[in-house]
Design a protein around this motif. Sequence first.
Motif, PDB file in Angstrom:
ATOM      1  N   LEU A  20      23.266 -10.863  81.047  1.00  0.00           N
ATOM      2  CA  LEU A  20      23.455  -9.535  81.149  1.00  0.00           C
ATOM      3  C   LEU A  20      21.963  -7.587  80.628  1.00  0.00           C
ATOM      4  N   TYR A  21      21.579  -8.722  79.441  1.00  0.00           N
ATOM      5  CA  TYR A  21      20.794  -7.063  78.082  1.00  0.00           C
ATOM      6  C   TYR A  21      20.507  -8.540  77.430  1.00  0.00           C
ATOM      7  N   THR A  22      18.937  -7.964  77.032  1.00  0.00           N
ATOM      8  CA  THR A  22      18.550  -8.280  75.904  1.00  0.00           C
ATOM      9  C   THR A  22      18.930  -7.945  74.508  1.00  0.00           C
ATOM     10  N   GLU A  23      18.937  -8.820  73.397  1.00  0.00           N
ATOM     11  CA  GLU A  23      18.075  -7.746  72.086  1.00  0.00           C
ATOM     12  C   GLU A  23      17.814  -8.206  71.325  1.00  0.00           C
ATOM     13  N   ALA A  24      16.872  -6.719  70.846  1.00  0.00           N
ATOM     14  CA  ALA A  24      15.797  -7.685  69.147  1.00  0.00           C
ATOM     15  C   ALA A  24      15.837  -7.528  68.610  1.00  0.00           C
ATOM     16  N   THR A  25      15.549  -8.246  67.827  1.00  0.00           N
ATOM     17  CA  THR A  25      15.285  -9.165  66.828  1.00  0.00           C
ATOM     18  C   THR A  25      15.111  -8.076  65.621  1.00  0.00           C
ATOM     19  N   VAL A  26      16.305  -7.909  64.149  1.00  0.00           N
ATOM     20  CA  VAL A  26      15.764  -7.086  63.058  1.00  0.00           C
ATOM     21  C   VAL A  26      15.572  -7.987  61.468  1.00  0.00           C
ATOM     22  N   VAL A  27      15.040  -7.797  60.812  1.00  0.00           N
ATOM     23  CA  VAL A  27      14.920  -7.582  59.322  1.00  0.00           C
ATOM     24  C   VAL A  27      15.713  -7.875  58.614  1.00  0.00           C
ATOM     25  N   VAL A  28      17.224  -8.235  57.665  1.00  0.00           N
ATOM     26  CA  VAL A  28      17.206  -7.252  56.936  1.00  0.00           C
ATOM     27  C   VAL A  28      17.031  -7.836  55.641  1.00  0.00           C
ATOM     28  N   VAL A  29      16.988  -6.227  54.937  1.00  0.00           N
ATOM     29  CA  VAL A  29      16.754  -6.570  53.472  1.00  0.00           C
ATOM     30  C   VAL A  29      17.555  -5.708  52.567  1.00  0.00           C
ATOM     31  N   PRO A  30      17.294  -5.875  51.523  1.00  0.00           N
ATOM     32  CA  PRO A  30      17.640  -4.233  50.410  1.00  0.00           C
ATOM     33  C   PRO A  30      17.551  -3.232  50.853  1.00  0.00           C
ATOM     34  N   LYS A  31      17.664  -2.322  50.477  1.00  0.00           N
ATOM     35  CA  LYS A  31      16.913  -0.767  50.990  1.00  0.00           C
ATOM     36  C   LYS A  31      15.720  -0.931  49.818  1.00  0.00           C
ATOM     37  N   ASP A  32      16.032  -1.456  48.740  1.00  0.00           N
ATOM     38  CA  ASP A  32      14.829  -0.954  47.533  1.00  0.00           C
ATOM     39  C   ASP A  32      12.882  -2.173  48.510  1.00  0.00           C
ATOM     40  N   HIS A  33      13.676  -2.698  49.108  1.00  0.00           N
ATOM     41  CA  HIS A  33      13.014  -3.785  49.480  1.00  0.00           C
ATOM     42  C   HIS A  33      11.601  -3.115  50.472  1.00  0.00           C
ATOM     43  N   ILE A  34      10.165  -3.790  49.702  1.00  0.00           N
ATOM     44  CA  ILE A  34       9.144  -3.049  50.336  1.00  0.00           C
ATOM     45  C   ILE A  34       9.004  -3.088  52.344  1.00  0.00           C
ATOM     46  N   VAL A  35      10.098  -3.904  52.528  1.00  0.00           N
ATOM     47  CA  VAL A  35      10.033  -3.906  54.274  1.00  0.00           C
ATOM     48  C   VAL A  35      10.033  -2.596  54.983  1.00  0.00           C
ATOM     49  N   ALA A  36      11.265  -2.226  53.846  1.00  0.00           N
ATOM     50  CA  ALA A  36      12.081  -0.882  54.691  1.00  0.00           C
ATOM     51  C   ALA A  36      11.062   0.100  54.126  1.00  0.00           C
ATOM     52  N   ALA A  48       8.915   0.304  56.034  1.00  0.00           N
ATOM     53  CA  ALA A  48       8.040  -0.167  57.356  1.00  0.00           C
ATOM     54  C   ALA A  48       8.181   0.797  58.710  1.00  0.00           C
ATOM     55  N   ASP A  49       8.068   0.971  59.700  1.00  0.00           N
ATOM     56  CA  ASP A  49       8.643   0.827  60.866  1.00  0.00           C
ATOM     57  C   ASP A  49       9.282  -0.054  61.548  1.00  0.00           C
ATOM     58  N   GLU A  50       8.117  -1.108  61.478  1.00  0.00           N
ATOM     59  CA  GLU A  50       8.029  -2.101  62.674  1.00  0.00           C
ATOM     60  C   GLU A  50       7.763  -3.358  60.988  1.00  0.00           C
ATOM     61  N   VAL A  51       8.141  -4.786  61.311  1.00  0.00           N
ATOM     62  CA  VAL A  51       7.353  -6.316  60.923  1.00  0.00           C
ATOM     63  C   VAL A  51       6.931  -7.082  61.786  1.00  0.00           C
ATOM     64  N   SER A  52       5.719  -7.569  61.224  1.00  0.00           N
ATOM     65  CA  SER A  52       5.436  -8.506  61.886  1.00  0.00           C
ATOM     66  C   SER A  52       6.068 -10.354  61.383  1.00  0.00           C
ATOM     67  N   ALA A  53       6.144 -11.522  62.388  1.00  0.00           N
ATOM     68  CA  ALA A  53       6.364 -12.962  61.179  1.00  0.00           C
ATOM     69  C   ALA A  53       5.810 -12.578  60.505  1.00  0.00           C
ATOM     70  N   GLU A  54       4.195 -12.702  60.974  1.00  0.00           N
ATOM     71  CA  GLU A  54       3.114 -13.056  59.687  1.00  0.00           C
ATOM     72  C   GLU A  54       3.358 -12.345  58.620  1.00  0.00           C
ATOM     73  N   GLU A  55       4.443 -11.108  58.594  1.00  0.00           N
ATOM     74  CA  GLU A  55       4.318 -10.151  57.596  1.00  0.00           C
ATOM     75  C   GLU A  55       5.570 -10.637  56.178  1.00  0.00           C
ATOM     76  N   LEU A  56       6.234 -11.717  56.401  1.00  0.00           N
ATOM     77  CA  LEU A  56       7.558 -12.243  56.297  1.00  0.00           C
ATOM     78  C   LEU A  56       7.049 -13.992  55.669  1.00  0.00           C
ATOM     79  N   ALA A  57       5.545 -13.718  55.426  1.00  0.00           N
ATOM     80  CA  ALA A  57       5.429 -15.412  55.580  1.00  0.00           C
ATOM     81  C   ALA A  57       6.052 -15.912  54.370  1.00  0.00           C
ATOM     82  N   GLU A  58       5.629 -15.007  53.090  1.00  0.00           N
ATOM     83  CA  GLU A  58       6.229 -14.930  51.686  1.00  0.00           C
ATOM     84  C   GLU A  58       7.077 -14.979  51.257  1.00  0.00           C
ATOM     85  N   GLU A  59       8.329 -14.898  52.007  1.00  0.00           N
ATOM     86  CA  GLU A  59       9.794 -13.960  51.895  1.00  0.00           C
ATOM     87  C   GLU A  59      10.613 -14.959  52.183  1.00  0.00           C
TER      88      GLU A  59
END
Length: 267
Positions: free
Chosen positions: A74-90, A92-103
């Motif tokens: 029927l439809y496709t959903e985007a994947t997101v990363v859930v983080v605390p609000k004070d996390h550095i990822v918060a 950014a508007d978007e991140v890549s899997a590579e940017e999560l390498a150290e997480e």
Amino acid sequence: MTGSEVPPSFRLAYVPGVTPTKWVRIWNERLPGVPLTLIAVSPAEAPDVLRGGGADAGFVRLPIDRTDLSAIPLYTEATVVVVPKDHIVATADEVSAEELAEELVLHPLDDTLDWERLPGRPANERPATTADAVELVAAGVGVLLVPQSLARLHHRKDLTYRPVSDAPESRIALSWPEDETTELVEEFIGIVRGRTVNSSRGRPTPPQPKSKRAEKRADKPAAKGGAKGGARQKPAAGRSTGKSPRNGSGGSGGAKGGKRAKPGRRS
């Protein structure tokens, strides 16, 4: 009570993150005499619930074991990363899997994303459910990658999420036992696909009375005949009203008028 006397009903299973409200509303409008029952199931148990007759159809997350089951994506959903609000990822508007390498990336047992390789560092233990993983993220233990609808479902004020550009997406499908494609299943398929009640597979509407269609067909030849008849009758009309001698002296009307006057000239 025999089988034929059992009142009809429809049981619809759905996995977390799917909101069937709109489709249920349309069902109730079109089939008010057939109650629809919602059954919440986990992604892992959904296929077995359908095969075992626990539901007539269900919304599932692909991929699933399609043995004995039909499925319409029927439809496709985007994947997101859930983080605390004070996390550095918060920030950014978007991140890549590579940017999560150290997480530390949590991978719950009920995850249905089709990963070739999960990004980041794996946790020592896998949380049993996505809900458990969200609690760990809120406690500052790792981050979590999930379909966007699940991030919304497990929303917390102290958490946020950002899209992951190169993560696999999650596909939602409507599935049912392939040997049980009943009229009610077909009806629900039509609703989900957006068919109206007037469509070929929707519920039939009363046919237009034959008398009206017959009148429309009768009007067309009458109009054509009237136009042709008018073309032939106009000259005759001119002759019948031509009281002046000048009208009878010229054209086809005059010729016909001369023939009628010949007996007078012979006398």
